[in-house]
Design a protein around this motif. Structure first.
Motif, PDB file in Angstrom:
ATOM      1  N   GLU A 347      23.852  61.353  50.079  1.00  0.00           N
ATOM      2  CA  GLU A 347      22.914  61.100  50.145  1.00  0.00           C
ATOM      3  C   GLU A 347      22.747  59.573  50.671  1.00  0.00           C
ATOM      4  O   GLU A 347      23.850  59.176  50.452  1.00  0.00           O
ATOM      5  N   PRO A 348      21.663  59.202  51.726  1.00  0.00           N
ATOM      6  CA  PRO A 348      21.292  58.083  52.004  1.00  0.00           C
ATOM      7  C   PRO A 348      21.222  57.499  51.242  1.00  0.00           C
ATOM      8  O   PRO A 348      19.930  57.138  50.365  1.00  0.00           O
ATOM      9  N   ILE A 349      21.527  55.620  51.503  1.00  0.00           N
ATOM     10  CA  ILE A 349      20.852  54.787  50.256  1.00  0.00           C
ATOM     11  C   ILE A 349      20.661  53.578  50.924  1.00  0.00           C
ATOM     12  O   ILE A 349      20.727  54.017  52.312  1.00  0.00           O
ATOM     13  N   GLY A 350      20.114  52.807  50.539  1.00  0.00           N
ATOM     14  CA  GLY A 350      19.405  51.382  51.205  1.00  0.00           C
ATOM     15  C   GLY A 350      18.878  51.494  51.513  1.00  0.00           C
ATOM     16  O   GLY A 350      17.407  52.278  51.627  1.00  0.00           O
ATOM     17  N   GLY A 351      18.779  50.240  52.258  1.00  0.00           N
ATOM     18  CA  GLY A 351      17.923  49.998  53.865  1.00  0.00           C
ATOM     19  C   GLY A 351      16.501  49.090  53.821  1.00  0.00           C
ATOM     20  O   GLY A 351      15.637  48.953  54.274  1.00  0.00           O
ATOM     21  N   PHE A 352      16.892  48.429  52.951  1.00  0.00           N
ATOM     22  CA  PHE A 352      16.580  47.553  51.934  1.00  0.00           C
ATOM     23  C   PHE A 352      16.752  45.564  52.558  1.00  0.00           C
ATOM     24  O   PHE A 352      18.138  46.265  52.186  1.00  0.00           O
ATOM     25  N   GLY A 353      16.468  44.977  52.095  1.00  0.00           N
ATOM     26  CA  GLY A 353      16.709  43.769  52.140  1.00  0.00           C
ATOM     27  C   GLY A 353      17.113  42.882  50.662  1.00  0.00           C
ATOM     28  O   GLY A 353      18.185  42.316  51.009  1.00  0.00           O
ATOM     29  N   VAL A 354      16.747  42.638  49.695  1.00  0.00           N
ATOM     30  CA  VAL A 354      16.307  42.583  48.618  1.00  0.00           C
ATOM     31  C   VAL A 354      15.539  43.183  47.996  1.00  0.00           C
ATOM     32  O   VAL A 354      14.459  43.711  48.418  1.00  0.00           O
ATOM     33  N   GLN A 355      15.881  43.817  46.783  1.00  0.00           N
ATOM     34  CA  GLN A 355      15.433  45.049  45.127  1.00  0.00           C
ATOM     35  C   GLN A 355      15.266  43.913  44.468  1.00  0.00           C
ATOM     36  O   GLN A 355      16.395  43.608  43.821  1.00  0.00           O
ATOM     37  N   VAL A 356      14.336  43.516  43.374  1.00  0.00           N
ATOM     38  CA  VAL A 356      13.574  43.037  42.370  1.00  0.00           C
ATOM     39  C   VAL A 356      13.220  43.646  40.856  1.00  0.00           C
ATOM     40  O   VAL A 356      12.565  44.119  41.733  1.00  0.00           O
ATOM     41  N   GLU A 357      13.630  44.135  40.569  1.00  0.00           N
ATOM     42  CA  GLU A 357      12.762  44.111  39.363  1.00  0.00           C
ATOM     43  C   GLU A 357      11.597  43.477  38.293  1.00  0.00           C
ATOM     44  O   GLU A 357      10.598  43.848  37.691  1.00  0.00           O
ATOM     45  N   ALA A 358      12.615  42.621  37.345  1.00  0.00           N
ATOM     46  CA  ALA A 358      11.461  42.370  36.494  1.00  0.00           C
ATOM     47  C   ALA A 358      12.041  40.242  36.018  1.00  0.00           C
ATOM     48  O   ALA A 358      12.716  40.206  36.320  1.00  0.00           O
ATOM     49  N   GLU A 359      11.174  39.642  35.724  1.00  0.00           N
ATOM     50  CA  GLU A 359      10.814  38.568  35.811  1.00  0.00           C
ATOM     51  C   GLU A 359      12.103  37.638  37.272  1.00  0.00           C
ATOM     52  O   GLU A 359      12.805  37.641  36.235  1.00  0.00           O
ATOM     53  N   ALA A 360      11.609  37.814  37.793  1.00  0.00           N
ATOM     54  CA  ALA A 360      12.141  37.417  39.188  1.00  0.00           C
ATOM     55  C   ALA A 360      12.009  37.237  40.324  1.00  0.00           C
ATOM     56  O   ALA A 360      10.446  37.606  41.008  1.00  0.00           O
ATOM     57  N   THR A 361      12.256  35.954  40.580  1.00  0.00           N
ATOM     58  CA  THR A 361      11.507  34.972  41.808  1.00  0.00           C
ATOM     59  C   THR A 361      12.039  34.983  43.455  1.00  0.00           C
ATOM     60  O   THR A 361      13.231  35.488  43.173  1.00  0.00           O
ATOM     61  N   VAL A 362      11.869  35.627  44.788  1.00  0.00           N
ATOM     62  CA  VAL A 362      12.426  35.347  45.928  1.00  0.00           C
ATOM     63  C   VAL A 362      11.934  34.847  46.753  1.00  0.00           C
ATOM     64  O   VAL A 362      10.428  35.059  46.771  1.00  0.00           O
ATOM     65  N   THR A 363      12.513  33.783  47.334  1.00  0.00           N
ATOM     66  CA  THR A 363      11.629  32.336  47.738  1.00  0.00           C
ATOM     67  C   THR A 363      13.058  31.455  48.570  1.00  0.00           C
ATOM     68  O   THR A 363      13.966  32.192  48.174  1.00  0.00           O
ATOM     69  N   GLY A 364      12.211  32.009  50.330  1.00  0.00           N
ATOM     70  CA  GLY A 364      13.357  31.193  50.608  1.00  0.00           C
ATOM     71  C   GLY A 364      13.960  31.469  51.387  1.00  0.00           C
ATOM     72  O   GLY A 364      14.712  31.121  52.206  1.00  0.00           O
ATOM     73  N   ASN A 365      14.232  32.478  51.688  1.00  0.00           N
ATOM     74  CA  ASN A 365      15.050  33.943  52.336  1.00  0.00           C
ATOM     75  C   ASN A 365      14.164  34.099  53.696  1.00  0.00           C
ATOM     76  O   ASN A 365      13.140  34.413  54.172  1.00  0.00           O
ATOM     77  N   VAL A 366      15.605  34.410  54.698  1.00  0.00           N
ATOM     78  CA  VAL A 366      14.813  34.596  55.384  1.00  0.00           C
ATOM     79  C   VAL A 366      15.814  35.999  55.341  1.00  0.00           C
ATOM     80  O   VAL A 366      16.549  36.349  55.418  1.00  0.00           O
ATOM     81  N   ILE A 367      14.884  37.239  55.822  1.00  0.00           N
ATOM     82  CA  ILE A 367      15.331  38.815  56.368  1.00  0.00           C
ATOM     83  C   ILE A 367      14.701  39.339  57.367  1.00  0.00           C
ATOM     84  O   ILE A 367      14.079  39.182  58.017  1.00  0.00           O
ATOM     85  N   GLU A 368      15.991  39.630  58.725  1.00  0.00           N
ATOM     86  CA  GLU A 368      15.788  39.851  59.527  1.00  0.00           C
ATOM     87  C   GLU A 368      16.602  41.429  60.331  1.00  0.00           C
ATOM     88  O   GLU A 368      17.847  41.712  59.247  1.00  0.00           O
ATOM     89  N   ASN A 369      15.683  42.256  60.571  1.00  0.00           N
ATOM     90  CA  ASN A 369      16.087  43.041  61.813  1.00  0.00           C
ATOM     91  C   ASN A 369      17.114  44.848  59.951  1.00  0.00           C
ATOM     92  O   ASN A 369      18.552  45.063  60.275  1.00  0.00           O
ATOM     93  N   VAL A 370      16.119  44.961  59.359  1.00  0.00           N
ATOM     94  CA  VAL A 370      16.559  45.523  57.922  1.00  0.00           C
ATOM     95  C   VAL A 370      14.837  47.070  58.297  1.00  0.00           C
ATOM     96  O   VAL A 370      14.790  47.488  58.565  1.00  0.00           O
TER      97      VAL A 370
END
Length: 458
Positions: A347-370
């Motif tokens: 089966e197809p998977i993915g297609g995301f830049g980043v995935q997080v679930e608990a007690e997590a910070t996503v900061t200062g990233n550049v995510i392009e062409n997803v």
């Protein structure tokens, strides 16, 4: 010119001393030949080993190593080909060859060099050839157990029937070695005492590049820095154990820094159940699943300053149901991500830049062409205490998606720049399907606990 008395005396002394110099040199040579000790160590050819001989020279090498260990001297192997099988290295071994020219070829298909319970070993300048003879799983061309201070440098591992280097409860350094054409993996370490694995090249392996495992979850303390890893397949199948450039299992406190990874069937760097793991400043291009991965029972994962391109997914920090939590994902570049079918998948998977679930910070990233979502906050009920701030997300399906299934929801989505998100800048989802409009335009009652503010959307 009339010679002075002093010059006449000096000339006479020189004439007296000069004839003795060749004799002195010859005497030194005779002394060296008698002892077998050169300027750097014992010459193995003077202890019975013959470069290029078709004979199995294992016993001769054992005797030479024992003599060198007795004298606490290095053993020098001249250039040439030596057929060797299962030679045990004594404690204190210093075995030196000429890089690329001193070749140890397996005589039986099994390990070439082994050691157990040694305080100190040093190997340098040797090439080891397994002749692609199939070997049992986790069998190494060099297999070492219980070596406290290990120094391996400028070694070449070729055509291993399983793994190039297998280490069990070892500490020390593996530097500037080359692993090529392994049926399984380049290096496998179990329960290390803290290894530095730096500036090595790993290419064309059947299942994995460098593996750091522990029998039970615990602090490992290894450092993997500046390695070049390319063309790693997943011939053993499965949905994660194989196809990884660098694989960590239960190994905590590991630093993976400044590595170059290319063309890995599954993942560039995969951390399974290792706490306190840092992935810093790595670069990966072309993988079939997730570029960098922390999963299952980990706590405290840092992924920072990495560049990940051309994958089915950029980064995954997940599996709260198994205890996976506490992460920082900062200052990374993720680009060219397309949902697809992984090797051995259906089966197809993915297609995301980043995935997080608990007690997590996503900061200062550049995510392009997803293709799907730039940032995914939570999945199903696994969503707790998440922050996405100061990111640039552009040319995606959904810019930032946030799961709304869990009863306890607490997320901050603020001060991001979101450009060209075809399915909405910030959208609430259930199992990946949109269930709200764009939350940057208007709040939604079912998105309680989700704070969206200060985002620049175009």
């Amino acid at each position: 010119m009339v010679p002075s008395r002093r010059s006449v005396i000096a000339a006479g002394l020189s004439a007296t001393l000069l004839p003795s110099l060749p004799a002195l040199a010859q005497a030194q040579q005779r002394i060296g030949a008698a002892s077998g000790l050169g300027g750097l160590g014992l010459d193995a050819s003077m202890l019975g080993l013959h470069p290029g001989s078709p004979d199995d020279q294992s016993e001769r090498l054992r005797r030479a190593l024992a003599e060198a260990a007795r004298r606490s001297a290095p053993l020098l192997l001249p250039p040439g080909r030596y057929r060797i099988a299962d030679v045990a290295l004594p404690d204190g071994t210093q075995l030196l060859g000429v890089p690329g020219a001193t070749r140890l070829v397996t005589a039986t298909g099994g390990p070439i060099l082994t050691a157990r319970q040694a305080r100190r070993l040093s190997l340098s300048g040797l090439s080891l050839d397994g002749r692609d003879i199939p070997s049992p799983n986790r069998s190494g061309l060099i297999a070492l157990e219980g070596v406290g201070a290990l120094s391996l440098s400028e070694l070449g591992f070729e055509q291993a029937g399983s793994t190039g280097l297998v280490l069990t409860r070892c500490g020390g350094q593996i530097l500037r070695c080359r692993f090529s054409r392994m049926r399984d993996a380049g290096l496998f370490s179990l329960d290390s005492l803290g290894l530095t694995i730096a500036d090595n090249t790993v290419e064309d392996c059947g299942n994995n590049g460098l593996l750091i495992w522990r029998s039970e979850r615990g602090d490992d303390g290894s450092i993997l820095r500046g390695n070049r890893i390319a063309r790693i397949r997943a011939e053993g199948g499965g949905d994660g154990p194989n196809g990884n450039g660098i694989g960590l299992f239960r190994a905590g406190g590991v630093i993976v820094e400044g590595n170059q990874l290319r063309d890995c069937a599954m993942t560039f760097i995969r951390n399974n159940s290792g706490s306190g793991v840092q992935m810093l400043g790595n670069q990966g291009r072309r993988c079939g699943e997730v570029g960098v991965y922390s999963e299952f029972a980990f706590e405290g994962s840092i992924m920072a300053n990495n560049l990940i391109e051309d994958c089915a997914a950029g980064a995954s920090i997940t599996n709260l149901d198994h205890g996976g939590r506490l992460a920082v994902f900062a200052n990374n570049i993720i680009r060219n991500v397309r949902r697809g079918v992984a090797p051995n998948g259906k089966e197809p998977i993915g297609g995301f830049g980043v995935q997080v679930e608990a007690e997590a910070t996503v900061t200062g990233n550049v995510i392009e062409n997803v293709s799907e979502s730039g940032i995914v906050l939570g999945w199903a009920w696994a969503m707790r205490n998440l922050s996405a701030t100061g990111n640039i997300v552009r040319k995606t399906g959904i810019g930032i998606s946030v799961s709304l299934i869990g009863k306890e929801r607490n997320a901050l989505i603020a001060n991001n720049v979101i450009d060209g998100a075809r399915g909405g800048a910030v959208v609430g989802t259930e199992y990946g399907k949109p269930v709200t409009g764009d939350l940057t335009k208007a709040p939604a009652p079912r998105a309680a606990g989700i704070r969206v503010e200060g985002n620049a959307v175009s």
